[in-house]
Design an enzyme around this catalytic site. Structure first.
Site, PDB file in Angstrom:
ATOM      1  N   ALA A  46      13.021   4.355   7.181  1.00 49.15           N
ATOM      2  CA  ALA A  46      11.974   3.692   6.388  1.00 49.15           C
ATOM      3  C   ALA A  46      11.057   4.711   5.709  1.00 49.15           C
ATOM      4  O   ALA A  46      10.592   4.487   4.583  1.00 49.15           O
ATOM      5  CB  ALA A  46      11.165   2.775   7.299  1.00 49.15           C
ATOM      6  N   HIS A  56      11.449   1.013  19.394  1.00 51.22           N
ATOM      7  CA  HIS A  56      12.606   0.465  18.676  1.00 51.22           C
ATOM      8  C   HIS A  56      13.867   0.661  19.526  1.00 51.22           C
ATOM      9  O   HIS A  56      14.028   1.696  20.172  1.00 51.22           O
ATOM     10  CB  HIS A  56      12.746   1.182  17.323  1.00 51.22           C
ATOM     11  CG  HIS A  56      13.783   0.563  16.456  1.00 51.22           C
ATOM     12  ND1 HIS A  56      15.123   0.905  16.537  1.00 51.22           N
ATOM     13  CD2 HIS A  56      13.690  -0.401  15.534  1.00 51.22           C
ATOM     14  CE1 HIS A  56      15.806   0.179  15.667  1.00 51.22           C
ATOM     15  NE2 HIS A  56      14.966  -0.626  15.039  1.00 51.22           N
ATOM     16  N   LYS A  63       5.673   8.310  10.226  1.00 51.57           N
ATOM     17  CA  LYS A  63       5.888   7.307   9.164  1.00 51.57           C
ATOM     18  C   LYS A  63       4.550   6.782   8.661  1.00 51.57           C
ATOM     19  O   LYS A  63       4.342   6.605   7.467  1.00 51.57           O
ATOM     20  CB  LYS A  63       6.769   6.191   9.770  1.00 51.57           C
ATOM     21  CG  LYS A  63       7.125   5.067   8.849  1.00 51.57           C
ATOM     22  CD  LYS A  63       8.243   4.191   9.434  1.00 51.57           C
ATOM     23  CE  LYS A  63       7.812   3.252  10.536  1.00 51.57           C
ATOM     24  NZ  LYS A  63       8.813   2.221  10.856  1.00 51.57           N
ATOM     25  N   GLU A  87       4.357 -14.676   6.876  1.00 44.70           N
ATOM     26  CA  GLU A  87       5.653 -14.139   6.443  1.00 44.70           C
ATOM     27  C   GLU A  87       6.654 -15.265   6.216  1.00 44.70           C
ATOM     28  O   GLU A  87       6.752 -16.183   7.031  1.00 44.70           O
ATOM     29  CB  GLU A  87       6.171 -13.164   7.508  1.00 44.70           C
ATOM     30  CG  GLU A  87       7.500 -12.542   7.128  1.00 44.70           C
ATOM     31  CD  GLU A  87       7.878 -11.391   8.050  1.00 44.70           C
ATOM     32  OE1 GLU A  87       7.046 -10.507   8.286  1.00 44.70           O
ATOM     33  OE2 GLU A  87       9.023 -11.406   8.527  1.00 44.70           O
ATOM     34  N   THR A 129      10.668 -11.566   3.170  1.00 49.77           N
ATOM     35  CA  THR A 129      11.628 -10.654   3.785  1.00 49.77           C
ATOM     36  C   THR A 129      12.790 -10.327   2.845  1.00 49.77           C
ATOM     37  O   THR A 129      13.009 -10.987   1.825  1.00 49.77           O
ATOM     38  CB  THR A 129      12.190 -11.226   5.107  1.00 49.77           C
ATOM     39  OG1 THR A 129      12.938 -12.396   4.800  1.00 49.77           O
ATOM     40  CG2 THR A 129      11.088 -11.546   6.092  1.00 49.77           C
ATOM     41  N   TYR A 130      13.550  -9.315   3.234  1.00 55.95           N
ATOM     42  CA  TYR A 130      14.685  -8.816   2.446  1.00 55.95           C
ATOM     43  C   TYR A 130      15.806  -8.467   3.406  1.00 55.95           C
ATOM     44  O   TYR A 130      15.553  -7.851   4.451  1.00 55.95           O
ATOM     45  CB  TYR A 130      14.247  -7.544   1.698  1.00 55.95           C
ATOM     46  CG  TYR A 130      15.240  -7.073   0.676  1.00 55.95           C
ATOM     47  CD1 TYR A 130      15.177  -7.511  -0.633  1.00 55.95           C
ATOM     48  CD2 TYR A 130      16.264  -6.203   1.038  1.00 55.95           C
ATOM     49  CE1 TYR A 130      16.103  -7.092  -1.576  1.00 55.95           C
ATOM     50  CE2 TYR A 130      17.193  -5.784   0.111  1.00 55.95           C
ATOM     51  CZ  TYR A 130      17.104  -6.232  -1.200  1.00 55.95           C
ATOM     52  OH  TYR A 130      18.029  -5.831  -2.129  1.00 55.95           O
ATOM     53  N   GLY A 143      15.717  -1.352   8.197  1.00 55.03           N
ATOM     54  CA  GLY A 143      16.715  -2.431   8.168  1.00 55.03           C
ATOM     55  C   GLY A 143      17.725  -2.280   9.287  1.00 55.03           C
ATOM     56  O   GLY A 143      17.785  -1.251   9.972  1.00 55.03           O
ATOM     57  N   ASP A 144      18.503  -3.343   9.487  1.00 53.84           N
ATOM     58  CA  ASP A 144      19.539  -3.350  10.530  1.00 53.84           C
ATOM     59  C   ASP A 144      20.912  -3.365   9.870  1.00 53.84           C
ATOM     60  O   ASP A 144      21.047  -3.843   8.741  1.00 53.84           O
ATOM     61  CB  ASP A 144      19.366  -4.589  11.423  1.00 53.84           C
ATOM     62  CG  ASP A 144      18.101  -4.481  12.252  1.00 53.84           C
ATOM     63  OD1 ASP A 144      17.893  -3.407  12.852  1.00 53.84           O
ATOM     64  OD2 ASP A 144      17.316  -5.446  12.267  1.00 53.84           O
ATOM     65  N   GLN A 158       6.189  -5.741  15.238  1.00 53.67           N
ATOM     66  CA  GLN A 158       7.145  -6.754  15.697  1.00 53.67           C
ATOM     67  C   GLN A 158       6.366  -7.711  16.607  1.00 53.67           C
ATOM     68  O   GLN A 158       5.300  -7.343  17.104  1.00 53.67           O
ATOM     69  CB  GLN A 158       8.254  -6.031  16.484  1.00 53.67           C
ATOM     70  CG  GLN A 158       9.430  -6.880  16.854  1.00 53.67           C
ATOM     71  CD  GLN A 158      10.045  -7.576  15.653  1.00 53.67           C
ATOM     72  OE1 GLN A 158       9.617  -8.683  15.330  1.00 53.67           O
ATOM     73  NE2 GLN A 158      11.012  -6.970  15.001  1.00 53.67           N
TER      74      GLN A 158
HETATM   75  P1  FAD Z   1      12.734   3.085  10.881  1.00 46.09           P
HETATM   76  O1  FAD Z   1      11.298   3.416  10.765  1.00 46.09           O
HETATM   77  O2  FAD Z   1      13.671   3.758   9.913  1.00 46.09           O
HETATM   78  O3  FAD Z   1      13.161   3.420  12.381  1.00 46.09           O
HETATM   79  C1  FAD Z   1      14.451   3.058  12.878  1.00 46.09           C
HETATM   80  C2  FAD Z   1      14.791   3.966  14.066  1.00 46.09           C
HETATM   81  O4  FAD Z   1      14.944   5.300  13.617  1.00 46.09           O
HETATM   82  C3  FAD Z   1      13.697   4.032  15.142  1.00 46.09           C
HETATM   83  O5  FAD Z   1      14.338   4.199  16.376  1.00 46.09           O
HETATM   84  C4  FAD Z   1      12.905   5.270  14.773  1.00 46.09           C
HETATM   85  O6  FAD Z   1      12.211   5.834  15.877  1.00 46.09           O
HETATM   86  C5  FAD Z   1      14.012   6.169  14.275  1.00 46.09           C
HETATM   87  N1  FAD Z   1      13.561   7.151  13.268  1.00 46.09           N
HETATM   88  C6  FAD Z   1      12.689   6.956  12.266  1.00 46.09           C
HETATM   89  N2  FAD Z   1      12.553   8.067  11.523  1.00 46.09           N
HETATM   90  C7  FAD Z   1      13.385   8.992  12.084  1.00 46.09           C
HETATM   91  C8  FAD Z   1      13.720  10.356  11.777  1.00 46.09           C
HETATM   92  N3  FAD Z   1      13.160  10.989  10.740  1.00 46.09           N
HETATM   93  N4  FAD Z   1      14.645  10.981  12.562  1.00 46.09           N
HETATM   94  C9  FAD Z   1      15.219  10.361  13.610  1.00 46.09           C
HETATM   95  N5  FAD Z   1      14.932   9.076  13.970  1.00 46.09           N
HETATM   96  C10 FAD Z   1      14.036   8.411  13.202  1.00 46.09           C
HETATM   97  N6  FAD Z   1      14.500  -6.366   8.755  1.00 46.09           N
HETATM   98  C11 FAD Z   1      15.120  -6.779   7.635  1.00 46.09           C
HETATM   99  O7  FAD Z   1      16.346  -6.620   7.504  1.00 46.09           O
HETATM  100  N7  FAD Z   1      14.423  -7.387   6.610  1.00 46.09           N
HETATM  101  C12 FAD Z   1      13.087  -7.587   6.667  1.00 46.09           C
HETATM  102  O8  FAD Z   1      12.499  -8.120   5.730  1.00 46.09           O
HETATM  103  C13 FAD Z   1      12.394  -7.168   7.845  1.00 46.09           C
HETATM  104  N8  FAD Z   1      11.062  -7.329   7.958  1.00 46.09           N
HETATM  105  C14 FAD Z   1      10.409  -6.853   9.060  1.00 46.09           C
HETATM  106  C15 FAD Z   1       9.023  -6.989   9.133  1.00 46.09           C
HETATM  107  C16 FAD Z   1       8.329  -6.492  10.228  1.00 46.09           C
HETATM  108  C17 FAD Z   1       6.810  -6.635  10.272  1.00 46.09           C
HETATM  109  C18 FAD Z   1       9.032  -5.866  11.304  1.00 46.09           C
HETATM  110  C19 FAD Z   1       8.291  -5.342  12.504  1.00 46.09           C
HETATM  111  C20 FAD Z   1      10.413  -5.719  11.234  1.00 46.09           C
HETATM  112  C21 FAD Z   1      11.116  -6.217  10.127  1.00 46.09           C
HETATM  113  N9  FAD Z   1      12.509  -6.084  10.004  1.00 46.09           N
HETATM  114  C22 FAD Z   1      13.151  -6.529   8.880  1.00 46.09           C
HETATM  115  C23 FAD Z   1      13.295  -5.462  11.087  1.00 46.09           C
HETATM  116  C24 FAD Z   1      13.556  -3.946  10.845  1.00 46.09           C
HETATM  117  O9  FAD Z   1      14.290  -3.707   9.681  1.00 46.09           O
HETATM  118  C25 FAD Z   1      14.324  -3.452  12.050  1.00 46.09           C
HETATM  119  O10 FAD Z   1      13.497  -3.431  13.183  1.00 46.09           O
HETATM  120  C26 FAD Z   1      15.047  -2.125  11.877  1.00 46.09           C
HETATM  121  O11 FAD Z   1      15.972  -1.966  12.951  1.00 46.09           O
HETATM  122  C27 FAD Z   1      14.128  -0.920  11.916  1.00 46.09           C
HETATM  123  O12 FAD Z   1      13.304  -0.895  10.864  1.00 46.09           O
HETATM  124  P2  FAD Z   1      12.127   0.207  10.787  1.00 46.09           P
HETATM  125  O13 FAD Z   1      11.528   0.043   9.453  1.00 46.09           O
HETATM  126  O14 FAD Z   1      11.281   0.192  11.991  1.00 46.09           O
HETATM  127  O15 FAD Z   1      13.044   1.563  10.784  1.00 46.09           O
END
Ligand code: FAD
Length: 285
Positions: free
Chosen positions: A123, A147, A163, A17, A48-49, A108-109, A173
């Site tokens: 996501a 998370h 998901k 990555e 990454t983005y 994303g954060d 992670q």
């Molecule tokens: P989600 O899957 O949307 O989950 C976020 C939270 O919402 C979790 O607590 C989940 O349980 C909850 N949730 C999910 N779906 C629902 C629903 N339907 N209803 C209620 N709650 C729900 N960040 C960046 O900014 N750029 C990157 O390029 C990047 N790359 C990454 C690559 C990897 C391999 C990893 C592991 C993380 C990366 N991250 C990146 C960090 C990531 O964006 C953060 O961890 C972010 O806070 C959560 O992303 P997620 O896709 O897990 O979110």
């Protein structure tokens, strides 16, 4: 261009990555790192983005450069943050137009106030948009310790399972012990989800920066790992050496346990990854 889904169906993947450079110095570093890591013949590399217009340009530039100037298979990351749905659709269409086959769909954060806008919340919604844009190979993030925004681990695993039913594979992670990965995999299997979960590997080369990154992602580095890293004193070389030892052991345990893929967080450096490859005898002839 290869699809990661096909690569995973054919066998174990090894991937790296990168993050997009913000200036000329970072660009030179990334170019050198890619040149150094290319001989390791990774299955794919990911970019990454962050979110917002500048990030869109930077990530796209790196991905296009990889397609045009290397034989590497890229995966573009995309987050829900800082774009309305139509713009995310445009970005996905743009990736498809330049030949990107692989997407990592992320929640994303939050970004600083002016960019913290979000129309898609999770996501999983981006996975669905990616499918509609023609992506046949979509990964998502998995968090072995849960998370930080999840109320508890059970609901986090339930969300991850839903998901992953929509996506093709997950990448974790970073974590440091085999049990953390195995527990995640067992929890998913109990929910009848058996899609590949690639292990995210972050070699500890500086304890301070790993503890900081862990804190940001809501992960507590296990105490025994911290003790092992610091047992040799605070000499940076000794800390790095012990950090690489931990990563080598973890990779070795994961390979023995049948992990479908190892995904290295390179932080745009090549040395630690090359060292781990050498010690695991993964360097191609
Ligand atoms: P989600 O899957 O949307 O989950 C976020 C939270 O919402 C979790 O607590 C989940 O349980 C909850 N949730 C999910 N779906 C629902 C629903 N339907 N209803 C209620 N709650 C729900 N960040 C960046 O900014 N750029 C990157 O390029 C990047 N790359 C990454 C690559 C990897 C391999 C990893 C592991 C993380 C990366 N991250 C990146 C960090 C990531 O964006 C953060 O961890 C972010 O806070 C959560 O992303 P997620 O896709 O897990 O979110």
């Amino acid at each position: 261009m290869d699809r990661i889904t096909d690569l995973l169906a054919a066998g174990r993947t090894f991937s790296f990555e990168f993050f997009p450079p913000k200036n000329d110095d970072e660009q030179r570093l990334l170019s050198r790192t890619i040149a150094d890591l290319q001989p390791l013949n990774p299955s794919f590399v990911s970019v990454t983005y962050r979110g917002g217009r500048i990030s869109r340009e930077r990530t796209t530039r790196v991905v296009v450069d990889l397609i045009k100037n290397t034989a590497l298979t890229p995966m573009a990351h995309l987050t829900c943050v800082a774009h309305p749905r139509f713009e995310l659709g445009e970005i996905l269409g743009g990736f498809r137009a330049v030949g990107v086959e692989n997407l990592l769909a992320l929640g994303g954060d939050p970004l600083p106030a002016e960019e913290s806008y979000k129309e898609l919340e999770y996501a999983s919604e981006l996975v669905e948009l990616g499918r509609r844009t023609g992506f046949g190979s979509i990964g998502v993030a998995a968090h072995p310790a849960g998370h930080p925004r999840s109320p508890d681990l059970v609901s986090d695993r339930d969300r991850l399972a839903s998901k992953l039913e929509l996506a093709d594979f997950a990448i974790t992670q970073f974590f440091f012990k085999l049990e953390e990965y195995e527990r995640l995999r067992e929890d998913l299997a109990a929910r009848r989800v058996t899609k590949p979960v690639l292990a995210g590997i972050m070699p500890i080369t500086s304890l301070t920066s790993v503890l900081h990154m862990a804190q940001l992602s809501g992960y507590a580095v296990p105490d025994d790992i911290v003790k092992r890293i610091t047992a040799g004193g605070d000499d940076p070389q000794e800390i790095r050496k012990r950090g690489i030892d931990v990563a080598v052991e973890l990779c070795s345990d994961l390979l023995t346990a049948g992990v479908p893929g190892l995904h290295f967080y390179t932080l745009n450096f090549s040395k630690a990854t090359r060292e781990i490859y050498t010690r695991l005898r993964l360097v191609p002839d």
